[in-house]
Design an enzyme around this catalytic site. Structure first.
Site, PDB file in Angstrom:
ATOM      1  N   LYS A  89     119.816 122.225 118.216  1.00  0.00           N
ATOM      2  CA  LYS A  89     120.481 123.105 119.179  1.00  0.00           C
ATOM      3  C   LYS A  89     121.530 124.023 118.540  1.00  0.00           C
ATOM      4  O   LYS A  89     121.758 125.127 118.998  1.00  0.00           O
ATOM      5  CB  LYS A  89     121.122 122.266 120.285  1.00  0.00           C
ATOM      6  N   GLU A 111     125.670 125.687 130.422  1.00  0.00           N
ATOM      7  CA  GLU A 111     125.318 124.566 131.291  1.00  0.00           C
ATOM      8  C   GLU A 111     124.883 123.448 130.369  1.00  0.00           C
ATOM      9  O   GLU A 111     124.437 123.690 129.248  1.00  0.00           O
ATOM     10  CB  GLU A 111     124.168 124.966 132.217  1.00  0.00           C
ATOM     11  N   SER A 372     113.419 116.718 116.043  1.00  0.00           N
ATOM     12  CA  SER A 372     114.420 117.636 116.607  1.00  0.00           C
ATOM     13  C   SER A 372     115.849 117.116 116.574  1.00  0.00           C
ATOM     14  O   SER A 372     116.793 117.898 116.544  1.00  0.00           O
ATOM     15  CB  SER A 372     114.033 117.984 118.050  1.00  0.00           C
TER      16      SER A 372
END
Ligand SMILES: *Cc1c(COP(=O)(O)O)cnc(C)c1O
Length: 388
Positions: A89, A111, A372
């Site tokens: 991310k 968010e 990930s």
């Protein structure tokens, strides 16, 4: 076949920017400027330097000897789990914070569901000294306490959202409302390849560093790339530079939750129908009246009722094969990687690993799993399962 976004923001019929009139100036400004800004030498230099020295890139492409032996083909792990903050991310939030800076924005909103995107956003806001406000469902705040505390330590303000089901989609609605009220000074950092154009393309470009590195790290092309799919950003990043190489088979793994035939699932492609959510047209899990059905997955990062528009398109044109894996299968596969390789994967990534047992690859074929994120955040879930 063109796998990229077209000039109007669509992948086939999917995507677009179905936004309230009041947001038009902001989204239009982004749309007109994002490509030139990202491609400018200045931006590239700073982005590349920070990816290297702050995030710790390139992430290794690790040949997993023992997994390969077990499954009978060549398995490589792309180690996004080794990035600063523990997942892919940060590639996106870092890109977007530089963009916000270039656009002269002083206030950042985001968010978050599980808190992973919130932490990655709070991190880059601290790095750049920008104000950070994170909207989070009240229910998620209770469930994800460590990440809420991390965000606060990093200087972010976490705003609880009490409407609706008090989870991610309600937090997203609240963030959009904030953006409408403070459009001039605010940049909204969206955490996946979702939302109005140009976000899906912009996030894909920032995450494409994953496949850019794989192209350099691997001699020739792999045969398969497997990634888990929530909104779809780590998968997009891993596929991006291989989309035109048709011989590379791409697989996206959705969360089946307790099973696609139960109501407790997050397998959007398997069960969804096209509709508009968060300003973009894509597959959605909805009931007969078009109401969003609350998704379920054991991994908070895959617990989203939608999916990025590019994935809906790749599914329809059969460029990517989408499959689904249950909670139980993911837990088992995650624990297997712990024992076999000494790596504790995020439960999201464990879904990609769990597909290995279904893959019919030949002994000399090379398979990349995009790992990930790391599993520190999921320890209590793994341990509860082991103690059952
Ligand atoms: C958020 C998250 C995901 C799911 O998001 P995508 O946009 O589909 O990549 C997957 N893995 C990890 C570790 C995450 O934190």
């Amino acid at each position: 076949m063109n796998y990229n976004v077209d000039k109007d923001g669509f992948y086939g019929e999917y995507g677009g920017a179905y936004i309230p009139e009041l947001l038009h100036p902001n989204v239009e400004e982004l749309k007109l400027k994002y490509l030139d800004l990202i491609q400018s030498p200045n931006f590239q230099k700073e982005f590349k330097n920070l990816l290297k020295d702050y995030v710790g890139r390139p992430s290794p492409l690790y040949f997993s000897e023992r997994l390969s032996e077990k499954y009978g083909f060549q398995i490589y792990l792309k180690r996004e789990d080794l990035n600063h903050t523990g997942a892919h991310k940060i590639n996106n939030t870092l890109g977007q914070i530089l963009l916000a800076e270039k656009l002269g924005k002083k206030r950042i909103i985001a968010e978050t569901g599980a808190g992973q995107h919130g932490v990655a956003t709070a991190t880059v806001c601290a790095l750049k000294g920008l104000e950070c406000i994170v909207y989070m469902g009240a229910k998620d705040i209770k469930r994800q306490k460590p990440n809420v505390e991390r965000m606060k330590m990093l200087g972010a303000k976490v705003v609880p959202v009490h409407s609706g089901s008090k989870t991610l989609k309600d937090a997203t609605n609240e963030a959009i409302r904030d953006w409408i009220n403070h459009p001039e000074e605010t940049h909204y950092i969206i955490g996946s390849v979702v939302g109005p154009h140009p976000y899906p393309d912009m996030v894909a470009i920032f995450q494409s560093v994953i496949s850019e590195e794989i192209k350099i790290q691997m001699d020739g092309n792999p045969d398969y790339i497997i990634a888990c799919v929530g909104g779809g950003s780590n998968a997009m990043g891993a596929y991006y530079h291989f989309l035109d190489d048709r011989e590379v088979k791409l697989i996206g793994v959705e969360a089946a939750g307790e099973g696609v035939k139960t109501n407790k699932t997050a397998a959007t492609i398997a069960l969804g129908k096209p509709g508009v959510l968060h300003a973009s047209y894509s597959y959605l899990i909805q009931d007969e009246d078009g109401q969003i059905v609350e998704p379920h997955s054991i991994s908070a990062g895959l617990d989203y009722p939608g999916i990025g528009p590019a994935h809906s398109f790749y599914n329809d044109v059969k460029r990517v094969k989408y499959v689904s894996i249950t909670d139980q299968e993911a837990l088992k596969a995650g624990l297997e990687l712990c024992k076999i390789e000494g790596i504790i994967p995020a439960l999201e990534s464990a879904h990609a690993l769990a597909y290995l047992k279904y893959l019919r690859a030949k002994p000399n074929e090379r398979v990349i799993i995009n790992l990930s994120g790391r599993g520190d955040k999921d320890l209590h879930t793994y341990i509860n399962y082991l103690n059952k």
